[in-house]
Design a protein around this motif. Structure first.
Motif, mmCIF file in Angstrom:
data_model
loop_
_atom_site.group_PDB
_atom_site.id
_atom_site.type_symbol
_atom_site.label_atom_id
_atom_site.label_comp_id
_atom_site.label_asym_id
_atom_site.label_seq_id
_atom_site.Cartn_x
_atom_site.Cartn_y
_atom_site.Cartn_z
ATOM 1 N N LEU A 169 29.615 39.969 49.834
ATOM 2 C CA LEU A 169 29.675 38.942 48.606
ATOM 3 C C LEU A 169 28.547 37.969 48.753
ATOM 4 O O LEU A 169 28.266 37.410 48.009
ATOM 5 N N TYR A 200 27.065 35.853 46.006
ATOM 6 C CA TYR A 200 27.153 34.444 45.836
ATOM 7 C C TYR A 200 26.040 33.731 46.774
ATOM 8 O O TYR A 200 26.331 33.022 47.574
ATOM 9 N N LYS A 208 27.962 24.430 41.824
ATOM 10 C CA LYS A 208 28.710 22.841 41.969
ATOM 11 C C LYS A 208 27.679 21.792 41.425
ATOM 12 O O LYS A 208 28.565 20.736 41.020
ATOM 13 N N CYS A 258 33.586 31.294 35.351
ATOM 14 C CA CYS A 258 33.254 31.526 37.007
ATOM 15 C C CYS A 258 32.039 31.052 37.310
ATOM 16 O O CYS A 258 31.234 30.781 36.563
ATOM 17 N N ARG A 260 30.682 42.035 36.614
ATOM 18 C CA ARG A 260 30.526 40.757 36.559
ATOM 19 C C ARG A 260 29.237 40.146 35.809
ATOM 20 O O ARG A 260 28.782 39.557 35.836
ATOM 21 N N ASP A 264 38.359 24.460 43.242
ATOM 22 C CA ASP A 264 36.957 24.442 43.509
ATOM 23 C C ASP A 264 36.290 26.022 43.043
ATOM 24 O O ASP A 264 35.323 26.473 43.170
ATOM 25 N N HIS A 274 36.948 29.538 40.493
ATOM 26 C CA HIS A 274 37.282 29.990 39.171
ATOM 27 C C HIS A 274 38.373 31.186 39.662
ATOM 28 O O HIS A 274 37.595 31.710 40.666
ATOM 29 N N HIS A 305 38.259 34.354 38.506
ATOM 30 C CA HIS A 305 37.250 35.530 38.654
ATOM 31 C C HIS A 305 36.515 35.735 39.856
ATOM 32 O O HIS A 305 36.531 36.711 40.457
ATOM 33 N N ASP A 306 36.262 34.465 40.267
ATOM 34 C CA ASP A 306 35.427 34.369 41.719
ATOM 35 C C ASP A 306 36.525 34.810 42.656
ATOM 36 O O ASP A 306 36.298 35.473 43.756
ATOM 37 N N THR A 358 37.286 38.765 42.741
ATOM 38 C CA THR A 358 36.214 39.252 43.336
ATOM 39 C C THR A 358 36.207 39.316 44.803
ATOM 40 O O THR A 358 35.980 40.335 45.542
ATOM 41 N N PHE A 359 36.376 38.029 45.373
ATOM 42 C CA PHE A 359 36.607 37.746 46.744
ATOM 43 C C PHE A 359 37.686 38.622 47.356
ATOM 44 O O PHE A 359 37.658 39.328 48.317
ATOM 45 N N HIS A 397 43.241 34.525 31.743
ATOM 46 C CA HIS A 397 44.021 33.964 30.972
ATOM 47 C C HIS A 397 45.062 35.017 30.747
ATOM 48 O O HIS A 397 46.070 34.326 29.926
ATOM 49 N N THR A 419 41.499 27.147 32.209
ATOM 50 C CA THR A 419 40.913 28.411 31.820
ATOM 51 C C THR A 419 41.424 29.551 32.234
ATOM 52 O O THR A 419 41.425 30.522 31.681
ATOM 53 N N PHE A 451 34.840 29.024 51.801
ATOM 54 C CA PHE A 451 33.933 29.462 51.072
ATOM 55 C C PHE A 451 33.353 28.526 50.122
ATOM 56 O O PHE A 451 32.117 27.942 49.987
ATOM 57 N N PHE A 452 34.212 28.288 49.206
ATOM 58 C CA PHE A 452 33.611 27.604 47.937
ATOM 59 C C PHE A 452 33.597 25.963 48.144
ATOM 60 O O PHE A 452 33.111 25.273 47.633
ATOM 61 N N ALA A 453 34.457 25.573 49.203
ATOM 62 C CA ALA A 453 34.608 24.257 49.412
ATOM 63 C C ALA A 453 33.237 23.685 50.469
ATOM 64 O O ALA A 453 32.974 22.693 50.563
ATOM 65 N N GLY A 454 32.918 24.998 50.983
ATOM 66 C CA GLY A 454 31.768 24.449 52.111
ATOM 67 C C GLY A 454 30.430 24.321 51.678
ATOM 68 O O GLY A 454 30.149 24.143 50.377
#
Lengths: 143, 412
Positions: free
Chosen positions: A4, A8, A17, A65, A122, B346, B348, B350-351, B354-355, B367, B380, B409-412
């Motif tokens: 991943l 990403y 962000k 996303c 995606r 933080d 979405h 879809h992310d 996927t993770f 949705h 959303t 991961f997303f907060a970092g």
């Protein structure tokens, strides 16, 4: 299997962000919206062209996303200063990257999206903002 | 002491025993579709290997066997939902077709000034057909609003007193919301609708394979569901309709199999169920659906429901501890189904999905075919984990670990 972190990449997380060119530029007079009905992502791109047909103002709104938001943000930085046909050529290059997974020969931030190719579901997220932008070029300028 | 079903049930589902991306599959997308037990797969194979033939018209041995199997499936499904008469069971392709058949047939009787009442939490399949029926007939569509925010969401049932006027001819609502997990008191709603003379239509897609259903106790006029969310095959569903009402409705489709006599000038219709089953029906999948009814009834839906709820409660409690998460749906302890819907500040959905997929975990993000509700809630998309009889506590632990990783991961 694809990791991943390939998908990403830091550049994608960064644009997600801290999106560039978010919102409608005051001079914008062309607008188009892209929708991804299967997932509900949407994206509106605003443009203004100078007399030579080059983008001198661009912005976007929408939700989705990280891939779609970052891709649209990056697109706005790449399309600025371009004509419609230059933007389309750039999009073709981008499509090539996300479907083949091969980054372009020249160094480009677009290469960050090469990882998308391992996640076919995606690809449409990555191209949403581009489709909206190319559509916006075709719209008649409002007064 | 445990409300959980025996772990040995997992052995009945061949698909569960595989790795996805090097990790054991954790299938938590049962709200979208359920997996199939060996008994259902075997019933399909047996039918195609032994009995396959067209029904209702052949006089040879195979055709008689296929007809017997198809009609036995109708009787089996009637018993599954406690219908009074197998003729009240119409086989469809699924929930969506069921709603469309009822909406189109009822639209022919509606007129301007009439009201179709539904709710703000409906799946598109129980929403768009009613919008179309309103457009076609000139009737007005109204919605029972959702009330509250995030983890306190419910339906504004007080508004029902205001909305359920004698002008309401149809009240269509979901038994169990696919997005929120909110469970409605179907019997109480039907009683209130009946008091004003409204026809009731229930979308039981999410509930029928998880909760005991008794259409006579509920007192509904119509109830629709799909086979594939209750361990049955795809492509088969059921429209239950009260007999007296069914025989007054115009068929949505016409053709062979549903006519009594045909001349060059016109035709007359058979009574239900054939009236609503034009053409060669989906015999194999009806038989597969009957096998799914047998399978679920052998375990018992009260036990399945308790199992789902125990897992949902565990997931709900553990996920609520994670930072920056919003649980979207009714509080624990409120009437709800075996699913948890949530959104991260933080990341979405879809992310997130996927993770999770990289951890072998199948979730739904988006949705949920519920765009107007998402808009109203100001989100959303949500991520949804939905549970079924073969899920277990270890899978909840895996889910929570995966969500924790995503947050970091997303907060970092």
């Amino acid at each position: 299997m694809s990791d991943l972190t390939d998908l990403y990449q830091s550049v994608i997380l960064d644009h997600n962000k801290r999106p560039r060119n978010r919102g409608r530029p005051p001079t914008a007079n062309r607008v188009a919206t892209g929708d991804n009905p299967s997932c509900g992502d949407n994206c509106t791109v605003y443009l203004h062209l100078d007399p030579a047909g080059r983008v001198d103002a661009i912005g976007f709104d929408g939700s989705g996303c990280a891939i779609s938001q970052a891709s649209t943000s990056l697109m706005t930085t790449q399309v600025k200063g371009k004509t419609a046909s230059e933007a389309e050529a750039l999009f073709n290059e981008f499509k090539q990257i996300v479907t083949s997974g091969h980054p372009p020969e020249e160094m480009s931030d677009l290469a960050a999206f090469a990882g998308v190719h391992a996640f076919p579901a995606r690809i449409k997220c990555a191209t949403l903002g581009w489709h909206a932008a190319l559509e916006a070029f075709k719209q008649p300028a409002s007064a | 002491m445990s409300a959980l079903l025996p772990a040995s049930l997992r052995a009945d589902f061949p698909i569960l025993h595989q790795d996805v991306g090097g990790k054991p599959l954790v299938y938590l997308d049962n709200g979208a579709t359920s997996q199939k037990p060996r008994a259902v797969i075997d019933a399909l194979v047996r039918y195609y290997e032994r009995d396959n033939s067209n029904v209702h018209r052949g006089l040879h041995a195979l055709s008689m066997r296929a007809t017997d199997g198809y009609e036995a499936a109708r009787t089996r499904v009637a018993r599954f939902i406690h219908a009074a008469d197998p003729a009240e069971i119409i086989f469809t392709r699924g929930t969506t077709e069921g709603v469309n058949v009822v909406a189109r047939s009822l639209a022919a009787r509606l007129k301007p000034g009439d009201v179709i009442l539904t709710t703000e939490i409906e799946h598109h399949s129980n929403l768009v057909p009613w919008q179309q029926a309103a457009k076609a007939s000139g009737a007005t569509i109204r919605y029972v609003p959702v009330l509250g925010t995030d983890a306190e969401l419910g339906l504004d049932l007080d508004a029902l007193d205001r909305l359920l006027t004698p002008q309401v001819k149809v009240f269509a609502f979901t038994h169990l919301s696919n997005t929120l997990g909110l469970m409605l008191d179907a019997a109480a709603l039907c009683a209130r609708a009946r008091a004003v003379g409204a026809v009731t239509v229930i979308d039981a897609a999410q509930s029928v394979g998880h909760e005991p259903i008794d259409v006579q106790a509920i007192g509904c006029d119509f109830l629709v569901f799909s086979g594939h969310k209750m361990c049955g095959p795809t492509g088969i569903g059921v429209l239950y309709g009260r007999r007296a009402l069914l025989d007054t409705l115009a068929p949505a489709e016409t053709g062979g199999g549903m006519v009594v006599s045909v001349t060059y000038e016109g035709a007359t219709w058979k009574p239900a169920p054939e009236r609503f089953e034009a053409g060669t029906p989906n015999v194999a999948d009806a038989i597969g659906l009957a096998a799914a009814c047998d399978y679920l009834d052998a375990i018992g839906r009260p036990a399945i429901s308790a199992h789902d709820h125990a897992l949902a409660a565990k997931a709900h409690a553990a996920l609520a501890e994670l930072p920056g998460i919003r649980i979207i749906g009714p509080r624990l302890g409120q009437p709800r189904g075996g699913l948890v819907s949530f959104a991260f500040a933080d990341a979405h959905a879809h992310d997130v999905v996927t993770f999770a997929d990289q951890d072998g975990i199948a979730l739904r993000g988006g949705h949920h075919c519920n765009q107007p509700l998402m808009r109203k809630l100001g989100i959303t998309s949500t991520t949804r984990a939905s549970f079924y009889l073969y899920n277990n506590e270890e899978e909840i632990d895996a889910l929570v670990r995966s969500m924790h990783r995503i947050l970091k991961f997303f907060a970092g």
